[in-house]
Scaffold this motif. Structure first.
Motif, PDB file in Angstrom:
ATOM      1  N   MET A  88     -23.263  16.160  -3.487  1.00  0.00           N
ATOM      2  CA  MET A  88     -21.973  16.693  -3.034  1.00  0.00           C
ATOM      3  C   MET A  88     -21.730  18.087  -3.574  1.00  0.00           C
ATOM      4  SD  MET A  88     -19.591  13.446  -2.959  1.00  0.00           S
ATOM      5  CE  MET A  88     -20.266  11.830  -2.563  1.00  0.00           C
ATOM      6  N   ILE A  89     -21.199  18.927  -2.680  1.00  0.00           N
ATOM      7  CA  ILE A  89     -20.934  20.321  -3.051  1.00  0.00           C
ATOM      8  C   ILE A  89     -19.717  20.812  -2.268  1.00  0.00           C
ATOM      9  CG2 ILE A  89     -22.571  21.224  -1.300  1.00  0.00           C
ATOM     10  CD1 ILE A  89     -23.231  23.452  -3.447  1.00  0.00           C
ATOM     11  N   ASN A  90     -18.950  21.684  -2.883  1.00  0.00           N
ATOM     12  CA  ASN A  90     -17.815  22.297  -2.199  1.00  0.00           C
ATOM     13  C   ASN A  90     -18.307  23.043  -0.956  1.00  0.00           C
ATOM     14  OD1 ASN A  90     -15.442  23.590  -1.456  1.00  0.00           O
ATOM     15  ND2 ASN A  90     -15.389  24.952  -3.228  1.00  0.00           N
ATOM     16  N   GLU A  91     -17.563  22.910   0.142  1.00  0.00           N
ATOM     17  CA  GLU A  91     -17.996  23.518   1.411  1.00  0.00           C
ATOM     18  C   GLU A  91     -18.214  25.033   1.287  1.00  0.00           C
ATOM     19  OE1 GLU A  91     -14.806  22.367   4.026  1.00  0.00           O
ATOM     20  OE2 GLU A  91     -13.510  24.009   3.352  1.00  0.00           O
ATOM     21  N   LYS A  92     -17.468  25.675   0.383  1.00  0.00           N
ATOM     22  CA  LYS A  92     -17.606  27.134   0.266  1.00  0.00           C
ATOM     23  C   LYS A  92     -18.923  27.561  -0.374  1.00  0.00           C
ATOM     24  CE  LYS A  92     -12.795  28.536   0.045  1.00  0.00           C
ATOM     25  NZ  LYS A  92     -11.739  28.851  -0.899  1.00  0.00           N
ATOM     26  N   ASP A  93     -19.587  26.657  -1.073  1.00  0.00           N
ATOM     27  CA  ASP A  93     -20.865  27.012  -1.704  1.00  0.00           C
ATOM     28  C   ASP A  93     -22.065  26.384  -0.997  1.00  0.00           C
ATOM     29  OD1 ASP A  93     -19.926  28.749  -3.628  1.00  0.00           O
ATOM     30  OD2 ASP A  93     -21.003  27.801  -5.274  1.00  0.00           O
ATOM     31  N   SER A  94     -21.815  25.640   0.087  1.00  0.00           N
ATOM     32  CA  SER A  94     -22.952  24.966   0.729  1.00  0.00           C
ATOM     33  C   SER A  94     -23.909  25.966   1.366  1.00  0.00           C
ATOM     34  CB  SER A  94     -22.465  23.945   1.754  1.00  0.00           C
ATOM     35  OG  SER A  94     -21.773  24.609   2.781  1.00  0.00           O
ATOM     36  N   CYS A  95     -23.415  27.195   1.632  1.00  0.00           N
ATOM     37  CA  CYS A  95     -24.292  28.228   2.207  1.00  0.00           C
ATOM     38  C   CYS A  95     -25.527  28.460   1.340  1.00  0.00           C
ATOM     39  CB  CYS A  95     -23.525  29.530   2.399  1.00  0.00           C
ATOM     40  SG  CYS A  95     -22.643  30.069   0.933  1.00  0.00           S
ATOM     41  N   TYR A  96     -25.397  28.267   0.026  1.00  0.00           N
ATOM     42  CA  TYR A  96     -26.545  28.470  -0.863  1.00  0.00           C
ATOM     43  C   TYR A  96     -27.629  27.422  -0.592  1.00  0.00           C
ATOM     44  CZ  TYR A  96     -23.605  31.534  -3.749  1.00  0.00           C
ATOM     45  OH  TYR A  96     -22.804  32.536  -4.208  1.00  0.00           O
TER      46      TYR A  96
END
Ligand SMILES: [Zn+2]
Length: 306
Positions: A88-96
């Protein structure tokens, strides 16, 4: 509920031997979660398997990432395949996770122009970028993961809540368990990489609320007094930037004064690019607060104190 801190070393090819990422196994009566994973590598796999076996007999229910940097998610894909744990990851950092190389390109896009204008050669920037991309390519980014805006996990009588802690990355979060928070790189000292300093100062205020802040590198856990000290380091680093630009200076001149040590070895990408990125964040912050102004390719400060 029990917290088991782990230090996952950086493999030698990452260029920062001797350091590592703090990861945390948190287990209750039945469930076990892992907060951040550290970098992938044979030795690290064996180490985390062993820790997991001792903590929960190998059971892992979820892998929570504080942000999208490779030294925090490196082992996630391996652990997901082995245990089935959701990542799980915050949607704002999933780009990484989607495209680490692309995120490096974007990150470079942010610094490239000001760096060239400020006196750095295109060649040294291109070399640094290439080395970072090579490191990213050998790492194993997870393909299956869940994103969230806010997260609440109920785990057999205890809960985990996410809290936004932007600054280091725009999607950095902490995970709150009782009066503690697992804050990843939201609490690092003033010399390291922060994308948005204004946000980071707000984040540090939030972190002071918690009795214990479990950090992503180095000393852990941190108390409110430690967070205060970190804040002081940011201020003193900002003041050293102000001092270096008192008579007017290019980005490279400021860089050499503030990070003199780093320039002795510019071809290790983290030694050139992270401080450079950091310095640009500092100058943007100081400019928005009215402490410095830019004329042509020179920065000029109006005072030496914040
Ligand atoms: Zn980070």
């Amino acid at each position: 509920m029990e917290i088991i801190p782990l230090v996952i070393p950086f493999p030698a090819e990452f260029g920062r031997a001797g350091k590592g990422t703090n990861s945390y196994l948190v287990k209750g009566s039945g469930k076990c979660i892992l907060i951040d994973t550290g970098l992938d590598g044979e030795g690290n796999r064996a180490y985390i398997n062993d820790a997991l076996k001792r903590a929960s007999g190998g059971r892992l229910d979820a892998i929570l990432l504080t942000h999208g940097h490779i030294d925090h998610y490196g082992l996630a894909s391996y652990l997901h395949q082995k245990t089935g744990a959701a990542i799980m990851i915050n949607e704002k950092d999933s780009c990484y996770l989607d495209a680490y190389e692309k995120s490096i390109d974007e990150w470079f896009g942010r610094i490239y122009e000001p760096a060239v204008e400020g006196g750095f050669s295109k060649k040294e920037l291109d070399d640094a970028k290439m080395m970072m991309r090579i490191v990213a390519r050998i790492m194993n980014a997870p393909k299956e993961y869940t994103t969230f805006r806010y997260l609440r996990l109920d785990l057999d009588g205890w809960t985990v809540d996410s809290i936004d802690l932007p600054g280091h990355t725009m999607g950095s979060v902490g995970y709150v368990v009782g009066d503690s928070v697992f804050c990843g790189d939201a609490a690092l000292d003033g010399g390291v990489n922060v994308l948005d300093l204004k946000e980071e100062f707000v984040t540090l205020q939030k972190l002071k609320i918690f009795k214990k802040a479990y950090a992503g590198h180095g000393k852990t856990p941190l108390g409110p007094q430690d967070i205060e000290t970190l804040e002081g380091r940011f201020i003193s680093r900002l003041e050293s930037v102000l001092k270096a630009s008192r008579q007017g200076a290019t980005l490279k001149e400021i860089y050499e004064k503030v990070y003199f040590e780093s320039t002795s070895n510019p071809y290790i990408p983290y030694r050139l690019v992270h401080p450079l990125n950091q310095l640009i964040s500092y100058l943007r912050y100081l400019e928005s607060e009215g402490y410095v102004a830019k004329s042509g390719n020179r920065w000029m400060s109006f005072s030496e104190k914040i």
